[in-house]
Design an enzyme around this catalytic site. Structure first.
Site, short mmCIF file in Angstrom:
data_model
loop_
_atom_site.label_atom_id
_atom_site.label_comp_id
_atom_site.label_asym_id
_atom_site.label_seq_id
_atom_site.Cartn_x
_atom_site.Cartn_y
_atom_site.Cartn_z
N TRP A 1 49.44 39.99 51.11
CA TRP A 1 50.15 40.90 50.79
C TRP A 1 50.55 41.52 51.23
O TRP A 1 50.65 41.49 52.19
CB TRP A 1 48.30 42.02 49.50
CG TRP A 1 47.53 41.88 50.64
CD1 TRP A 1 47.53 41.01 51.98
CD2 TRP A 1 46.11 43.15 50.66
NE1 TRP A 1 46.48 41.73 52.62
CE2 TRP A 1 45.64 42.40 51.42
CE3 TRP A 1 46.10 43.54 49.33
CZ2 TRP A 1 43.94 42.94 51.65
CZ3 TRP A 1 44.81 43.82 49.45
CH2 TRP A 1 43.78 43.59 50.36
N ASN A 2 51.21 43.10 51.01
CA ASN A 2 52.41 43.65 51.55
C ASN A 2 51.62 45.10 51.34
O ASN A 2 50.89 45.44 50.44
CB ASN A 2 53.55 43.83 51.27
CG ASN A 2 54.40 42.23 51.38
OD1 ASN A 2 54.74 41.17 52.31
ND2 ASN A 2 55.20 41.53 50.15
N ASP B 1 63.29 60.75 38.05
CA ASP B 1 63.15 62.80 38.35
C ASP B 1 62.03 62.93 38.04
O ASP B 1 62.49 63.13 36.32
CB ASP B 1 64.61 62.49 38.53
CG ASP B 1 65.55 62.58 39.51
OD1 ASP B 1 64.92 61.84 40.58
OD2 ASP B 1 66.18 62.77 39.36
N HIS C 1 61.24 67.74 40.67
CA HIS C 1 62.34 67.55 42.02
C HIS C 1 62.89 67.74 42.03
O HIS C 1 63.92 68.74 43.61
CB HIS C 1 62.28 66.33 41.36
CG HIS C 1 63.98 65.43 42.35
ND1 HIS C 1 63.32 65.44 43.50
CD2 HIS C 1 65.01 64.80 41.81
CE1 HIS C 1 64.74 65.23 43.92
NE2 HIS C 1 65.51 65.13 42.99
N HIS D 1 70.88 67.79 37.13
CA HIS D 1 69.12 68.57 37.93
C HIS D 1 68.37 69.46 37.62
O HIS D 1 67.39 69.90 37.12
CB HIS D 1 69.01 68.25 39.48
CG HIS D 1 70.10 66.91 40.61
ND1 HIS D 1 70.19 65.79 40.01
CD2 HIS D 1 68.33 65.47 40.17
CE1 HIS D 1 69.70 64.72 40.49
NE2 HIS D 1 69.03 64.44 40.95
#
Length: 264
Positions: A66-67, A80, A84, A213
């Site tokens: 695992w990481n 998004d 945000h 956005h």
């Protein structure tokens, strides 16, 4: 059996039998993933993605691998959330952990602008362009995604090509202001692109700046960026699944974006 149950059963049959294709719309996430570069006066960029091994069948874990990861919320193929952007900051359901789960699965409209963007990397999809697409393929309906196919994902093996910036700034396609205004009038649940972000490279100079956005999140709607394989989807008829990680007060998240599309 109810009509809905029968429909789901038929979908399950098509998935198992191969009549429905699951299309992966997600770029690989790793140390070489292209990341957004902010203007020098801001000078706070998302850090490079890091993947660190905890164990891999060794003294730290003899039977498992695992990481641990270091990754920004808006890295790679990502979602998004309204929080945000400053225009969406006041929505209680504007975080990745508060958005209703039903909003992560919706029909998708794919507007093909690949020829235009091949000729002009600064190409903008306008409201008139969307209306012309609707005249050919049908109306965008409330609650549906709208995504812009540019085949820009063919560049994401190189950050330089993907960002496509020079002394004048980045050059990448995206929506005009009236494009975003129009799809919001249509009731779209979100807007997606194949570029580094949901806005065009030149969008900082628009009025308002960064309309994807600014306007989407003002309307409590969502964005998807760095999508891939949109050339494998029909203009209409596919279902988009884009579920962000349930990060506490998250402003966005890398996603494994998938589409259910008719085979062939």
């Amino acid at each position: 059996m109810t009509a809905v149950a029968a429909t789901l059963e038929k979908l399950a049959e098509l998935l198992v039998g191969g009549g429905v294709e699951v299309v992966d719309l997600t770029a690989t996430l790793g140390p070489d993933t292209p990341l957004l570069k902010l203007p020098p006066e801001l000078a706070v960029d998302t850090p490079r993605i890091e993947i660190h091994t905890i164990s891999e069948y060794d003294k730290n874990g003899p039977f498992w691998a695992w990481n641990w990861l270091k990754v920004g919320e808006h890295s790679g193929t990502h979602f998004d959330a309204p929080h945000h952007w400053i225009t969406g900051k006041d929505f209680a359901d504007g975080y990745t952990d508060t958005i209703a789960a039903g909003n992560f699965v919706a029909p998708v409209n794919v507007i093909d602008c690949s020829q235009e963007t091949a000729a002009n990397p600064d190409f903008l999809l306008t409201a008139e362009g969307v209306k012309a697409w609707e005249a050919k393929h049908g109306d965008i309906r409330p609650g549906e995604w709208v995504v812009m196919r540019t085949d820009w994902d063919q560049r994401n093996h190189s950050e330089e090509l993907f960002l496509n910036a020079d002394a004048g700034g980045p050059h990448s396609p995206g929506p005009s202001v009236d494009c975003i205004e129009y799809i919001l009038e249509r009731g779209a649940i979100g807007w997606g692109t194949q570029c580094i972000g949901t806005d065009a490279g030149a969008a900082g100079g628009f009025e308002p700046p960064f309309p994807a956005h600014n306007l989407l999140h003002k309307a409590n709607r969502y964005g998807l960026a760095s999508l891939v394989n949109l050339d494998r989807l029909p203009p209409k008829g596919a279902i988009l699944i884009a579920a962000p990680l349930k990060i506490a007060r998250g402003t966005g998240s890398p996603v494994r974006a998938l589409a259910l599309a008719p085979k062939g």
